[in-house]
Design a protein around this motif. Structure first.
Motif, PDB file in Angstrom:
ATOM      1  N   GLU A  95       0.836  -1.205   0.000  1.00 53.92           N
ATOM      2  CA  GLU A  95       0.000   0.000   0.000  1.00 53.92           C
ATOM      3  C   GLU A  95       0.868   1.252   0.000  1.00 53.92           C
ATOM      4  O   GLU A  95       0.582   2.219  -0.692  1.00 53.92           O
ATOM      5  CB  GLU A  95      -0.897   0.019   1.244  1.00 53.92           C
ATOM      6  N   SER A  96       1.927   1.203   0.783  1.00 51.71           N
ATOM      7  CA  SER A  96       2.819   2.357   0.886  1.00 51.71           C
ATOM      8  C   SER A  96       3.505   2.644  -0.450  1.00 51.71           C
ATOM      9  O   SER A  96       3.556   3.789  -0.893  1.00 51.71           O
ATOM     10  CB  SER A  96       3.861   2.091   1.976  1.00 51.71           C
ATOM     11  N   ASP A  97       4.017   1.590  -1.081  1.00 49.55           N
ATOM     12  CA  ASP A  97       4.709   1.769  -2.365  1.00 49.55           C
ATOM     13  C   ASP A  97       3.772   2.302  -3.441  1.00 49.55           C
ATOM     14  O   ASP A  97       4.179   3.064  -4.305  1.00 49.55           O
ATOM     15  CB  ASP A  97       5.332   0.450  -2.832  1.00 49.55           C
ATOM     16  N   GLY A  98       2.488   1.899  -3.405  1.00 49.87           N
ATOM     17  CA  GLY A  98       1.538   2.321  -4.422  1.00 49.87           C
ATOM     18  C   GLY A  98       0.824   3.630  -4.115  1.00 49.87           C
ATOM     19  O   GLY A  98       0.030   4.108  -4.926  1.00 49.87           O
ATOM     20  N   ALA A  99       1.093   4.205  -2.963  1.00 51.53           N
ATOM     21  CA  ALA A  99       0.387   5.419  -2.539  1.00 51.53           C
ATOM     22  C   ALA A  99       0.789   6.627  -3.381  1.00 51.53           C
ATOM     23  O   ALA A  99       1.940   6.757  -3.800  1.00 51.53           O
ATOM     24  CB  ALA A  99       0.655   5.709  -1.073  1.00 51.53           C
ATOM     25  N   THR A 100      -0.180   7.482  -3.612  1.00 45.11           N
ATOM     26  CA  THR A 100       0.088   8.733  -4.319  1.00 45.11           C
ATOM     27  C   THR A 100       0.301   9.854  -3.311  1.00 45.11           C
ATOM     28  O   THR A 100      -0.047   9.721  -2.128  1.00 45.11           O
ATOM     29  CB  THR A 100      -1.101   9.120  -5.215  1.00 45.11           C
ATOM     30  N   ILE A 101       0.827  10.953  -3.773  1.00 42.94           N
ATOM     31  CA  ILE A 101       1.023  12.091  -2.875  1.00 42.94           C
ATOM     32  C   ILE A 101      -0.323  12.625  -2.382  1.00 42.94           C
ATOM     33  O   ILE A 101      -0.434  13.103  -1.253  1.00 42.94           O
ATOM     34  CB  ILE A 101       1.878  13.203  -3.525  1.00 42.94           C
ATOM     35  N   GLU A 102      -1.366  12.505  -3.192  1.00 48.25           N
ATOM     36  CA  GLU A 102      -2.694  12.950  -2.754  1.00 48.25           C
ATOM     37  C   GLU A 102      -3.214  12.089  -1.609  1.00 48.25           C
ATOM     38  O   GLU A 102      -3.884  12.594  -0.707  1.00 48.25           O
ATOM     39  CB  GLU A 102      -3.679  12.970  -3.928  1.00 48.25           C
ATOM     40  N   GLN A 103      -2.912  10.793  -1.635  1.00 45.72           N
ATOM     41  CA  GLN A 103      -3.309   9.923  -0.527  1.00 45.72           C
ATOM     42  C   GLN A 103      -2.559  10.291   0.751  1.00 45.72           C
ATOM     43  O   GLN A 103      -3.118  10.241   1.841  1.00 45.72           O
ATOM     44  CB  GLN A 103      -3.070   8.455  -0.885  1.00 45.72           C
ATOM     45  N   VAL A 104      -1.304  10.664   0.621  1.00 40.33           N
ATOM     46  CA  VAL A 104      -0.531  11.123   1.783  1.00 40.33           C
ATOM     47  C   VAL A 104      -1.098  12.449   2.271  1.00 40.33           C
ATOM     48  O   VAL A 104      -1.327  12.631   3.478  1.00 40.33           O
ATOM     49  CB  VAL A 104       0.975  11.255   1.435  1.00 40.33           C
ATOM     50  N   ARG A 105      -1.365  13.369   1.370  1.00 38.63           N
ATOM     51  CA  ARG A 105      -1.912  14.684   1.735  1.00 38.63           C
ATOM     52  C   ARG A 105      -3.231  14.526   2.515  1.00 38.63           C
ATOM     53  O   ARG A 105      -3.489  15.248   3.467  1.00 38.63           O
ATOM     54  CB  ARG A 105      -2.118  15.531   0.481  1.00 38.63           C
ATOM     55  N   ALA A 106      -4.039  13.544   2.123  1.00 37.45           N
ATOM     56  CA  ALA A 106      -5.333  13.327   2.771  1.00 37.45           C
ATOM     57  C   ALA A 106      -5.188  12.872   4.222  1.00 37.45           C
ATOM     58  O   ALA A 106      -6.135  12.961   4.995  1.00 37.45           O
ATOM     59  CB  ALA A 106      -6.143  12.313   1.978  1.00 37.45           C
ATOM     60  N   LYS A 107      -4.027  12.396   4.604  1.00 34.14           N
ATOM     61  CA  LYS A 107      -3.808  11.924   5.975  1.00 34.14           C
ATOM     62  C   LYS A 107      -3.445  13.058   6.942  1.00 34.14           C
ATOM     63  O   LYS A 107      -3.291  12.821   8.134  1.00 34.14           O
ATOM     64  CB  LYS A 107      -2.726  10.848   5.997  1.00 34.14           C
ATOM     65  N   PHE A 108      -3.276  14.250   6.451  1.00 40.05           N
ATOM     66  CA  PHE A 108      -2.873  15.378   7.287  1.00 40.05           C
ATOM     67  C   PHE A 108      -4.008  16.388   7.432  1.00 40.05           C
ATOM     68  O   PHE A 108      -4.749  16.642   6.485  1.00 40.05           O
ATOM     69  CB  PHE A 108      -1.658  16.088   6.668  1.00 40.05           C
ATOM     70  N   ASN A 109      -4.124  16.945   8.616  1.00 46.18           N
ATOM     71  CA  ASN A 109      -5.037  18.073   8.815  1.00 46.18           C
ATOM     72  C   ASN A 109      -4.392  19.311   8.225  1.00 46.18           C
ATOM     73  O   ASN A 109      -3.204  19.552   8.437  1.00 46.18           O
ATOM     74  CB  ASN A 109      -5.299  18.311  10.302  1.00 46.18           C
ATOM     75  N   LYS A 110      -5.165  20.084   7.524  1.00 47.87           N
ATOM     76  CA  LYS A 110      -4.633  21.309   6.925  1.00 47.87           C
ATOM     77  C   LYS A 110      -4.259  22.316   8.012  1.00 47.87           C
ATOM     78  O   LYS A 110      -4.971  22.448   9.002  1.00 47.87           O
ATOM     79  CB  LYS A 110      -5.650  21.931   5.986  1.00 47.87           C
ATOM     80  N   ILE A 111      -3.153  22.994   7.810  1.00 51.02           N
ATOM     81  CA  ILE A 111      -2.756  24.071   8.722  1.00 51.02           C
ATOM     82  C   ILE A 111      -3.721  25.237   8.551  1.00 51.02           C
ATOM     83  O   ILE A 111      -4.169  25.842   9.515  1.00 51.02           O
ATOM     84  CB  ILE A 111      -1.294  24.512   8.453  1.00 51.02           C
ATOM     85  N   ILE A 112      -4.047  25.541   7.307  1.00 53.06           N
ATOM     86  CA  ILE A 112      -4.982  26.621   6.985  1.00 53.06           C
ATOM     87  C   ILE A 112      -6.275  25.988   6.487  1.00 53.06           C
ATOM     88  O   ILE A 112      -6.260  25.199   5.542  1.00 53.06           O
ATOM     89  CB  ILE A 112      -4.424  27.542   5.870  1.00 53.06           C
ATOM     90  N   ARG A 113      -7.376  26.335   7.118  1.00 57.15           N
ATOM     91  CA  ARG A 113      -8.679  25.866   6.628  1.00 57.15           C
ATOM     92  C   ARG A 113      -9.156  26.882   5.585  1.00 57.15           C
ATOM     93  O   ARG A 113      -9.313  28.065   5.904  1.00 57.15           O
ATOM     94  CB  ARG A 113      -9.670  25.764   7.769  1.00 57.15           C
ATOM     95  N   PRO A 114      -9.381  26.436   4.341  1.00 58.36           N
ATOM     96  CA  PRO A 114      -9.765  27.371   3.275  1.00 58.36           C
ATOM     97  C   PRO A 114     -11.083  28.081   3.577  1.00 58.36           C
ATOM     98  O   PRO A 114     -11.988  27.501   4.168  1.00 58.36           O
ATOM     99  CB  PRO A 114      -9.913  26.481   2.042  1.00 58.36           C
ATOM    100  N   GLY A 115     -11.161  29.333   3.151  1.00 57.39           N
ATOM    101  CA  GLY A 115     -12.382  30.109   3.315  1.00 57.39           C
ATOM    102  C   GLY A 115     -13.483  29.606   2.392  1.00 57.39           C
ATOM    103  O   GLY A 115     -13.222  28.908   1.416  1.00 57.39           O
ATOM    104  N   LYS A 116     -14.711  29.984   2.731  1.00 57.20           N
ATOM    105  CA  LYS A 116     -15.865  29.614   1.903  1.00 57.20           C
ATOM    106  C   LYS A 116     -16.731  30.847   1.735  1.00 57.20           C
ATOM    107  O   LYS A 116     -17.111  31.481   2.724  1.00 57.20           O
ATOM    108  CB  LYS A 116     -16.682  28.514   2.571  1.00 57.20           C
TER     109      LYS A 116
END
Length: 191
Positions: free
Chosen positions: A112-133
């Motif tokens: 799973e780790s070898d096949g992971a994309t950077i987007e899958q890694v990014r999804a595991k982190f809470n954003k420092i900045i929460r985007p405005g709406k």
């Protein structure tokens, strides 16, 4: 000995050249780990410019996570510059985690780790900045540090320099705040 230089939010500029990570350490039973990082060979210590807290002091979820939410107003150049620097820090952390996703135990097994994309890694982190709406600006939430008994240990002062205990009364809605922030670890919840 670790340096504790304080930089102004205007001067905070994380890059691959000035951000270093130490090997990740995991607790024996918890499955949680931390990866320490350093900015110019010390903790990240930032004194913000004057920022606005729309909601003031908050006890947080279940009244156990005292925090302060800050707005980034796009019509305030210092807000935009600081927001961009924090987003750059987040991206550097994600890039580093992607390169070391197996060491950081971000996925259940090597395949799973070898096949992971950077987007899958990014999804595991809470954003420092929460985007405005819509009309609401992007936000940044800081947490107050507490000791084992639950007392806030983060030092706070009013505009005269007098020590205050953070509360909705001492840090009301729409307050203007200058913060001294320190960051030195990334928390990891391994699979």
């Amino acid at each position: 000995m670790e340096e504790h230089l304080i930089c102004k939010s205007d001067d905070f500029n994380p890059t691959e050249d000035n951000l270093d990570f130490k090997p990740v350490g995991f607790g024996s039973d918890s499955g949680f780990g931390t990866a320490s990082f350093m900015y110019h060979k010390g903790s990240i210590n930032i004194r913000t410019h004057e920022m606005i807290t729309p909601f003031g002091y908050s006890e947080g979820f279940n009244q156990k996570d005292p925090n302060l939410q800050l707005n980034f107003h796009l019509d305030r150049p210092k807000d935009v510059k600081f927001m961009n620097s924090l987003q750059r820090l987040e991206e550097l952390i994600v890039q580093y985690a992607y390169k070391r996703r197996q060491e950081w135990r971000l996925f259940g097994n090597r395949r799973e780790s070898d096949g992971a994309t950077i987007e899958q890694v990014r999804a595991k982190f809470n954003k420092i900045i929460r985007p405005g709406k819509g009309d609401y600006p992007s936000t940044f939430t800081i947490k107050f540090m507490k000791d084992n008994s639950g007392l806030i240990t983060t030092p706070c002062h009013d505009q005269t320099g007098q020590f205050i205990i953070p509360s909705p009364t001492t840090i009301p809605r729409r307050s203007k705040c200058i913060l001294d922030l320190q960051a030195k670890t990334v928390w990891i919840d391994s699979v």
